[in-house]
Write a protein that holds these residues in place. Sequence first.
Motif, mmCIF file in Angstrom:
data_model
loop_
_atom_site.group_PDB
_atom_site.id
_atom_site.type_symbol
_atom_site.label_atom_id
_atom_site.label_comp_id
_atom_site.label_asym_id
_atom_site.label_seq_id
_atom_site.Cartn_x
_atom_site.Cartn_y
_atom_site.Cartn_z
ATOM 1 N N UNK A 32 0.848 -1.187 0.000
ATOM 2 C CA UNK A 32 0.000 0.000 0.000
ATOM 3 C C UNK A 32 0.889 1.244 0.000
ATOM 4 N N UNK A 33 0.544 2.228 -0.830
ATOM 5 C CA UNK A 33 1.353 3.434 -0.974
ATOM 6 C C UNK A 33 0.597 4.628 -0.416
ATOM 7 N N UNK A 34 1.222 5.342 0.520
ATOM 8 C CA UNK A 34 0.644 6.544 1.116
ATOM 9 C C UNK A 34 1.403 7.766 0.604
ATOM 10 N N UNK A 35 0.691 8.830 0.282
ATOM 11 C CA UNK A 35 1.330 10.120 0.002
ATOM 12 C C UNK A 35 0.257 11.195 0.022
ATOM 13 N N UNK A 36 0.690 12.402 0.322
ATOM 14 C CA UNK A 36 -0.221 13.539 0.324
ATOM 15 C C UNK A 36 -0.405 14.043 -1.099
ATOM 16 N N UNK A 37 -1.629 14.311 -1.481
ATOM 17 C CA UNK A 37 -1.913 14.871 -2.802
ATOM 18 C C UNK A 37 -1.683 16.386 -2.804
ATOM 19 N N UNK A 38 -1.101 16.940 -3.869
ATOM 20 C CA UNK A 38 -0.430 16.194 -4.933
ATOM 21 C C UNK A 38 0.966 15.786 -4.503
ATOM 22 N N UNK A 39 1.450 14.699 -5.066
ATOM 23 C CA UNK A 39 2.802 14.248 -4.746
ATOM 24 C C UNK A 39 3.829 15.271 -5.192
ATOM 25 N N UNK A 40 3.573 15.927 -6.330
ATOM 26 C CA UNK A 40 4.523 16.879 -6.897
ATOM 27 C C UNK A 40 3.822 18.206 -7.224
ATOM 28 N N UNK A 41 4.585 19.283 -7.082
ATOM 29 C CA UNK A 41 4.157 20.613 -7.505
ATOM 30 C C UNK A 41 5.369 21.221 -8.192
ATOM 31 N N UNK A 42 5.593 20.893 -9.476
ATOM 32 C CA UNK A 42 6.864 21.176 -10.150
ATOM 33 C C UNK A 42 7.377 22.598 -9.960
ATOM 34 N N UNK A 43 8.656 22.681 -9.665
ATOM 35 C CA UNK A 43 9.366 23.941 -9.487
ATOM 36 C C UNK A 43 10.658 23.823 -10.284
ATOM 37 N N UNK A 44 10.730 24.496 -11.421
ATOM 38 C CA UNK A 44 11.786 24.280 -12.408
ATOM 39 C C UNK A 44 11.831 22.781 -12.738
ATOM 40 N N UNK A 51 10.791 23.851 0.385
ATOM 41 C CA UNK A 51 9.929 23.839 1.561
ATOM 42 C C UNK A 51 8.880 22.730 1.465
ATOM 43 N N UNK A 52 8.303 22.564 0.286
ATOM 44 C CA UNK A 52 7.277 21.533 0.108
ATOM 45 C C UNK A 52 7.886 20.137 0.204
ATOM 46 N N UNK A 53 9.076 19.964 -0.371
ATOM 47 C CA UNK A 53 9.728 18.653 -0.303
ATOM 48 C C UNK A 53 10.115 18.303 1.137
ATOM 49 N N UNK A 54 10.547 19.306 1.903
ATOM 50 C CA UNK A 54 10.866 19.068 3.317
ATOM 51 C C UNK A 54 9.616 18.699 4.111
ATOM 52 N N UNK A 55 8.514 19.392 3.861
ATOM 53 C CA UNK A 55 7.271 19.091 4.564
ATOM 54 C C UNK A 55 6.822 17.664 4.244
ATOM 55 N N UNK A 56 6.957 17.276 2.989
ATOM 56 C CA UNK A 56 6.583 15.928 2.574
ATOM 57 C C UNK A 56 7.486 14.891 3.253
ATOM 58 N N UNK A 57 8.767 15.189 3.327
ATOM 59 C CA UNK A 57 9.736 14.306 3.976
ATOM 60 C C UNK A 57 9.347 14.045 5.433
#
Length: 295
Positions: A32-44, A51-57
């Motif tokens: 089973x795979x858990x992740x917050x939507x959306x997984x990605x919010x492209x930045x370059x 900041x978003x990648x750290x929060x996800x981490x």
Amino acid sequence: MPLAVSLIAPSSFTAPEAVADGIRGLASLGVAVHFDEPLQAPDRYLAASRERRLAQWHAAYDDPETQAVWAVRGGFGAAQLVDGIDWARLARRPKPLIGYSDVTVLLDQCHRHGLPALHGPVAKAAGGLLEGDDTRRAVIHRQFEETLALISGPAPLDYPLTPHRDTPPTLTGPVVGGNLTTLASLVGTPMAFSAPRGALVILEDVGEPYYRLERALWQLVHGGALNAAAAVCLGTFEGCTPYGETPLEVIVAETLAPLGLPLFSGLPIGHGLHNRPWRYGATGCIANGRLRIPR
């Protein structure tokens, strides 16, 4: 209880269809795979802002229902996260981080902070379980089954090696390393890689001409990263282009000469089809043409 993992995107942006295929591949193994939507919010070219990648981490480690944190891919950007990680927060619910390539820096940092880490296939590679010929799918299936076994706890690993030059009959030490270019890029930074005493250092890379590989290894050697190592073991160097007839092993041996380190090659680890997992920092033993990690 079925295995559940937290999916993260700590580095480069991944095509959504590749993410979806990876999730379907993991589901085919009962994961089973858990992740917050959306997984990605492209930045370059990145999966999201720092900041978003750290929060996800942090959220991935906070999730009480998952047993591991799995990077969807490597690429570039993982090193940007290191000085923003709350290691005490992660230690409250320790679980292995899985990935390789650019994720090498995070594997090394997890190990330094006493957290488990697995150098192994990224989550998007699980899409290969659903397509291609039977032989290819079987190889990928084995690698993911081995990785899932390591999430549950220590499991024995046994990989072939080819020695170069005279080597000691037996070498034992912690197994560390990862992507050569990524490790070289850290020289001179606070997160610089430094092999522990007696380490068996695994190196692999992809898509780099030999002169860039030599330059990266020269950085590690002369930056002191390998001063305490006991040996270097080469994985695959997928799509790396030679110059003339000189084999990569010869170039590596010449560059390592100031340290006198034994050199081995042939590990089924890297960016090619064969990318078998290993526990970062586990004690390994090289003997009789094999690298064994007993448990």
